[in-house]
Each structure stands twice: as C-alpha cells, then as structure tokens.
Design an enzyme around this catalytic site. Structure first.
Site, PDB file in Angstrom:
ATOM      1  N   CYS A  67      77.910   8.496  68.754  1.00  0.00           N
ATOM      2  CA  CYS A  67      77.839   7.028  68.807  1.00  0.00           C
ATOM      3  C   CYS A  67      76.703   6.449  67.970  1.00  0.00           C
ATOM      4  O   CYS A  67      76.888   5.434  67.284  1.00  0.00           O
ATOM      5  CB  CYS A  67      77.753   6.552  70.250  1.00  0.00           C
ATOM      6  SG  CYS A  67      76.226   6.970  71.136  1.00  0.00           S
ATOM      7  N   HIS A 108      74.693   4.555  75.252  1.00  0.00           N
ATOM      8  CA  HIS A 108      75.742   4.367  74.254  1.00  0.00           C
ATOM      9  C   HIS A 108      75.215   3.362  73.241  1.00  0.00           C
ATOM     10  O   HIS A 108      74.529   2.405  73.609  1.00  0.00           O
ATOM     11  CB  HIS A 108      77.040   3.875  74.890  1.00  0.00           C
ATOM     12  CG  HIS A 108      78.153   3.697  73.901  1.00  0.00           C
ATOM     13  ND1 HIS A 108      78.502   4.682  73.002  1.00  0.00           N
ATOM     14  CD2 HIS A 108      78.974   2.649  73.646  1.00  0.00           C
ATOM     15  CE1 HIS A 108      79.504   4.250  72.254  1.00  0.00           C
ATOM     16  NE2 HIS A 108      79.802   3.013  72.610  1.00  0.00           N
ATOM     17  N   ASP A 155      81.734  -2.168  68.036  1.00  0.00           N
ATOM     18  CA  ASP A 155      81.522  -0.765  68.376  1.00  0.00           C
ATOM     19  C   ASP A 155      82.456   0.104  67.543  1.00  0.00           C
ATOM     20  O   ASP A 155      83.664   0.145  67.785  1.00  0.00           O
ATOM     21  CB  ASP A 155      81.787  -0.544  69.865  1.00  0.00           C
ATOM     22  CG  ASP A 155      81.357   0.842  70.327  1.00  0.00           C
ATOM     23  OD1 ASP A 155      81.011   1.678  69.469  1.00  0.00           O
ATOM     24  OD2 ASP A 155      81.361   1.088  71.548  1.00  0.00           O
TER      25      ASP A 155
END
Length: 660
Positions: free
Chosen positions: A264, A322, A345
């Site tokens: 991530c 995250h 994202d």
C-alpha cells in the site's frame, strides 16, 4: 521558446532536464520569433499560432491586446517590446486546458502568401497557482509542499510507536515526467477513445481516477504488481524501494509491464509522484488500524482462543496501517461544500465503476457520512469508523467472552507536516472526535495513550485487566510489560491467567504463537494485583499481537486485553561536511554511521539515495559524494539491509542547497 524564463515563471524549472518546455495552464508563456528579411508590418502582415493535442487543436490570431478572455487560448505581442524584426509573443492557455504534450505551430501571413513552421512541443500541467484552475490551493507553503517537494515521509508502525519512513518522490529525476505522461497515454480510457480522453484531461477528477487505476496493474498495463506474501523472488520486496523514480523508469523501460512488487505505501507514494508531476496537489495519508469491512456492516469481528491466541476466523480484517493519498481539487460535480482534499487509493482492494481504483472521495463527505455521493465514500468511511467486536471462543467454538471497541479503527490518521519532517494529525478531518479517554462502559475495550506507555484495558462485572507496555519496544531489547488485575467484588477470586504473543504482518491476522505463559493468581476482595512479565524473542521490523486472558475459575467468566505494537529498529545517522554552505554543482561529502544494538555481529548492504543530490540509487560505503544539481531543500536517505534477516535500518537528513 525562452526555456529558462518560462520554466522560472511557471515554477517548472525542476523539469529543465526534459527536451520540451513545461508550462502550467491558465498562465502565459513567452516565445520569440526572429523574422528574416524585412520587419513585421502590422498593416499587411499577421501571425497565427496553432496548438494541437492529439486531434484537438486551437488556432489563435496574435493580437496587440493582452486583454483576452481567460476561458480560451489567446496570444498577443508584448506591448513593452515592439521590435518588429524580433517579435516577443505571449501565449496564454485557459485554466481548463487539458493536461498533456502539445505540438506548437506558427503561421505568418503577408501579401506574399503564408509560411508555417512547427516550432516544437510543450507539456501542459495543472496550475495550483491560478485561482481559475480547479486545483488552485491558496497557500504558498502548501503549494511548495504538495506540488513542488520531491521528498517526504511515509508513516508506518502503530499509533503509539510511529515509524517515519523517508521516501524520494523523484519528480525532477530523468525520465519521470515522461513516464507520468506515458501513464495517461497507455490507459484504457485513452486507447478506447483518444479524443474523449484528451478532452476529459481538463478535469482533475477524471485524471485522478485514471491515475488511481493505472498505479496498480489489475485491469490494465499499470505500474505496480501487488504482493502480500513472503515470496518476492520474482521481483523486489516492497520494503526495499526508496523512491518512485526507479519504479516509474523500470515500468516505462519494460514496455509498460508491471513492476514487481508493491504494497500500500508503495502504491500511494508512486501515485503522489504522478499527481504532483501533473500539477495536482497531493499528499500521502496513513490510516492506523484501517478496517477492511467485506460485508459493509461497519463491524469487524476479531476472534481469540481461551488462552489469548488470535484466530483467523473472519473475512473482515484490520490492517495496522493503510496508506492512500489525498488530492486537492474543486468538485463542481458535487457542489462547493465538497471542495478540498479528496481520498484516492491506488491499492487494489475493490472495484469502483468496474475498475480497481478508489476515489476521489471528498474528505468532508466522509466526515459527514455522505454515502449518497460519488466516489467510494462508504468504503473509505468504514475504513476509519468501523466498530470492533472481540469474541473469545472455547475449544468447542462457543462464545465465552465478548467486548466492543468503538475507538480502535481510524484511531490516528496522519500525514507529513507542511515544511517540517514530522507528523501532522488530521484525524479530525475524517471524523468527529470523541473524548481523548473514552468512558469505560461495561465490556468496553479502551485504548489510552499515556506518553510512551501502551495501555489496553478490558472490564467485566467482576474484574478489570490492564495490559501495559512500560516503554516503546526497541530491537535488541526485551519487551517488558505489566498485567494489572483489579477484583471489583467483595469476595475472593481464583483466576487462571494466559499470556500469548504472535508475530504478524501489518495487513493480516497473526501467525502461530511464538511465546506464551500460563498461571493462576489468588485475588482478595477488591484487591489490585500487578504481574510483571517480559520476553526476549524480539526482531526489528516485527509487529506483535500480545494478549492476556483472565478466567474466573468459579464463574467461568473471561476477560481479554490485547495490544498490537511494533518493534522500533535503530536509525542510521547521516552527517554532511560543510552542511551550512552547500551550493549546487559543487562536490560535498557525507558519512553514514550505524551503531549495532544487537548482542551479535551483523552485516548488510548499505544503499544511499538523494534526488537532486546524487544520480540514481547507489550501493555505498560509509562515505558518499554529493553533487547537488539544483537549489532547494533535498532529502538524503540511507538504508542498511541486514543479511539473513528481513530487517532494514534507515535514516534520512534534510539538506538545504543554496544557489551559487
């Protein structure tokens, strides 16, 4: 094309190593036309300019008035420089011009006919300095940080033991601008309909969705392939990357095959590079205890055994952290109350509009639970707001204990502070904050920050248990903690106590137990009892799930307290000779120092990188030669990958480079 002057005026002088002029929309750039033969005669001669993006084009007459509408392309002769042998012309684009590489053509008409010349190419970027641009951000320090800065910090670890990881965004490194433009060119949207794609590139909402999808490679020829296993033999471990430049160049050089591998923070950092290069303000965000709610009920179930071992029984999960990005833009599609920071994202998790991307979801919409709006607000809302139900199961899978935590998920949301190498807490932008220390209701787990201490508390009708780490865990030192038990009733109790430690990755459930301890204690009525404990199987870069389960032998009532924490690695120390007198294009020396905290000798590979300070990424000895190529604040970072372990020790230093 007056490169030097235009690059300075458009704040694109970092891109001086590219062949074409780089400008920002909504602002004029200057060209000079040298006429051979006779001078220009305004009564009989005229000049037109044509700019072309794919099959889109605009043709504009060159006038003597700079007062032209800012909503369309226009060109005018500089009234302060009326040299008709050498025309000084300003070309101005609308603040909604499409992003991309344009061709530039000049036509000169006279009584003798018309002549044309292809002058060359120029690259058009968004313009956060222009108030008419949809990405306008009104503060200069934020524009410096979120558009021009080529380095930053990514935050990892856990809320009470943050790791600030250096990252080089490499905006101005050779090949990076070209790779970012290629990313738009090889997108499915461009391949399907080039004209429509070029037109839509006027809109930062459209651009951001294309980039979010193109950073991962699930649906397209995207930049990165994700890998959350322990096997990185076919590529590079995500933890080894130090910047975006190597990744983007490798992707472009390979003919747009995905680079292996990303997780991530790598996806987010590379997206931040692309958005800043394209002129859209962008920052990297870390959400600690990020919920992955697969069924959309805003509840994450976590299961434990009677002896405190965390079990993998749910499709839902909580990642210790995250990482995504926010981009700043106006939302004319949603209304001005949704303007500002938007969540995007690029890590592939679920499809949005049939494609693995996420956002732009307005942060204001997430805070106000506007799940009726596009894009992906429910998904991000659950990531920062889900409740956690902790369930203790017996050997026959009967529920023998239950607690609820409404504070754990999204307990800290942060980014790098503007202008300083430290963390900025932005949790309040995403959610309405409750009291710092919530009330201890029946059966509530409570996480309390007490300086450098960790404290997890759980309570039942008869007993309260506190699990406390007495200091931040550091590699090479034992983990020391306390278990405090309070008998809340006026009768004695005999309690079984179970302690359990499991190592885990940041994004999934823990592995098998590596340390455990069991025993029993006698509690007098209303007594408080403290049990010191420690274990020494500690490795740097580890995340640990530590749990304690208390069982009342008489009533079979059970209560659990747990804490997940990370082990801090030591840091590399970087020193620069003549640090206060560094100027561009002069050689300087830096040294890297590592003090081994472990009880055994270690060896490893030292890697040093610094955009604008040294060329590329270099394996190095302890002394490094720096040759800064441009003025400004630059980051020098070093990483030491220890052999035979998964530990990487890092350090960074911010260096100010003065102009000559």
């Amino acid at each position: 094309m007056e490169l030097a002057e235009n690059l300075q005026r458009h704040r694109t002088n970092g891109f001086s190593n590219t062949e074409a002029l780089v400008v920002r929309r909504g602002a004029p750039f200057q060209i000079t036309v040298q006429l051979k033969g006779r001078p220009f005669d305004p009564r009989t001669d005229s000049v037109r300019i044509k700019v072309t993006l794919g099959r889109l084009y605009a043709v504009m007459p060159v006038t003597f008035s700079g007062r032209n509408p800012s909503s369309r392309w226009n060109a005018y002769i500089d009234p302060n420089n009326l040299d008709f042998q050498r025309l000084s012309i300003f070309v101005s684009s609308p603040a909604s011009a499409s992003v991309g590489r344009y061709k530039f053509q000049l036509y000169v008409s006279s009584q003798d006919g018309q002549r044309s010349a292809v002058v060359g190419d120029f690259t058009m970027l968004c313009n956060p300095w222009c108030s008419d641009d949809a990405v306008y951000i009104p503060f200069e320090d934020q524009r410096e940080e979120y558009v021009l800065s080529d380095s930053g910090l990514l935050f990892m670890g856990t809320p009470l033991n943050l790791i600030a990881r250096p990252w080089s965004f490499d905006l101005y490194e050779p090949g990076v601008l070209e790779a970012c433009l290629d990313l738009l060119k090889v997108s499915p949207q461009h391949i399907k309909n080039k004209r429509k794609d070029y037109m839509n590139r006027a809109n930062p909402v459209y651009i951001s969705r294309v980039v979010s999808a193109m950073i991962n490679s699930e649906d397209d020829r995207g930049v990165l392939k994700g890998n959350w296993t322990d096997d990185f033999k076919q590529g590079v471990s995500p933890s080894r990357w130090t910047g975006s430049g190597d990744i983007l160049r490798l992707w472009a050089k390979s003919g747009y095959s995905p680079v292996k591998y990303g997780q991530c923070w790598v996806f987010a950092a590379v997206m931040c590079t692309v958005m800043r290069v394209l002129g859209i303000p962008c920052r990297v965000i870390t959400n600690f205890n990020s919920a992955h709610d697969t069924n959309g009920n805003l509840v994450i179930e976590e299961y434990y055994s009677e002896t405190g071992q965390k079990l993998n029984r749910s499709q839902d999960s909580i990642w210790n952290f995250h990482v995504w990005v926010e981009c700043w833009m106006r939302r004319t599609d949603l209304g001005q109350d949704m303007d500002g920071w938007q969540v995007l994202d690029p890590t592939p998790q679920q499809r949005s509009g049939g494609v693995f991307c996420c956002g732009p979801a307005p942060v204001k919409g997430i805070r106000n639970q506007r799940t009726d709006l596009i894009y992906d607000i429910p998904f991000v809302y659950s990531s920062v707001n889900a409740d956690v139900h902790t369930i203790i199961l017996s050997g026959q899978d009967h529920v023998v204990g239950f607690s609820k935590d409404t504070e754990k998920v999204g307990s800290l949301i942060c980014t790098k502070a503007v202008g300083y190498p430290r963390m900025q807490n932005i949790t309040g932008d995403y959610k309405y904050l409750k009291s710092t220390i919530p009330k201890q209701n029946m059966n509530d787990n409570v996480i309390i920050s007490t300086g450098s201490f960790y404290l997890s508390a759980s309570t039942s009708k008869g007993v309260t248990v506190f699990l406390t780490l007495t200091k931040s865990p550091v590699a090479g030192e034992p983990i020391v903690f306390l278990v405090k038990v309070m008998n809340k009733q006026k009768r004695p109790k005999m309690m079984n106590i179970h302690l359990n430690a499991q190592a885990k990755e940041y994004n999934h459930s823990p592995s098998e137990t590596f340390w455990e301890k069991h025993g029993a204690i006698q509690l007098a009525p209303m007594e408080e009892h403290i049990l010191p404990a420690q274990y020494e199987e500690v490795v740097g870069d580890d995340l640990i799930n530590l749990a304690v389960v208390l069982e009342d032998i008489a009533t079979r009532e059970r209560v659990l307290a747990s804490e997940e924490f990370n082990i801090s690695s030591p840091e590399l120390i970087i020193q620069v000779a003549e640090e206060n007198s560094m100027v561009s294009n002069k050689e300087f020396a830096a040294t890297v120092t590592f003090t081994n905290p472990f009880s055994h000798p270690v060896s490893g590979i030292l890697t040093v990188a610094g955009a604008g300070l040294i060329a590329g990424t270099n394996q190095a000895s302890q002394t490094i030669t720096l040759i800064p190529n441009m003025a400004g604040v630059k980051m020098l970072q070093a990483s030491l990958s220890l052999l035979d372990t998964n530990i990487t020790i890092r350090g960074f230093k911010m260096i100010s480079i003065n102009s000559i």
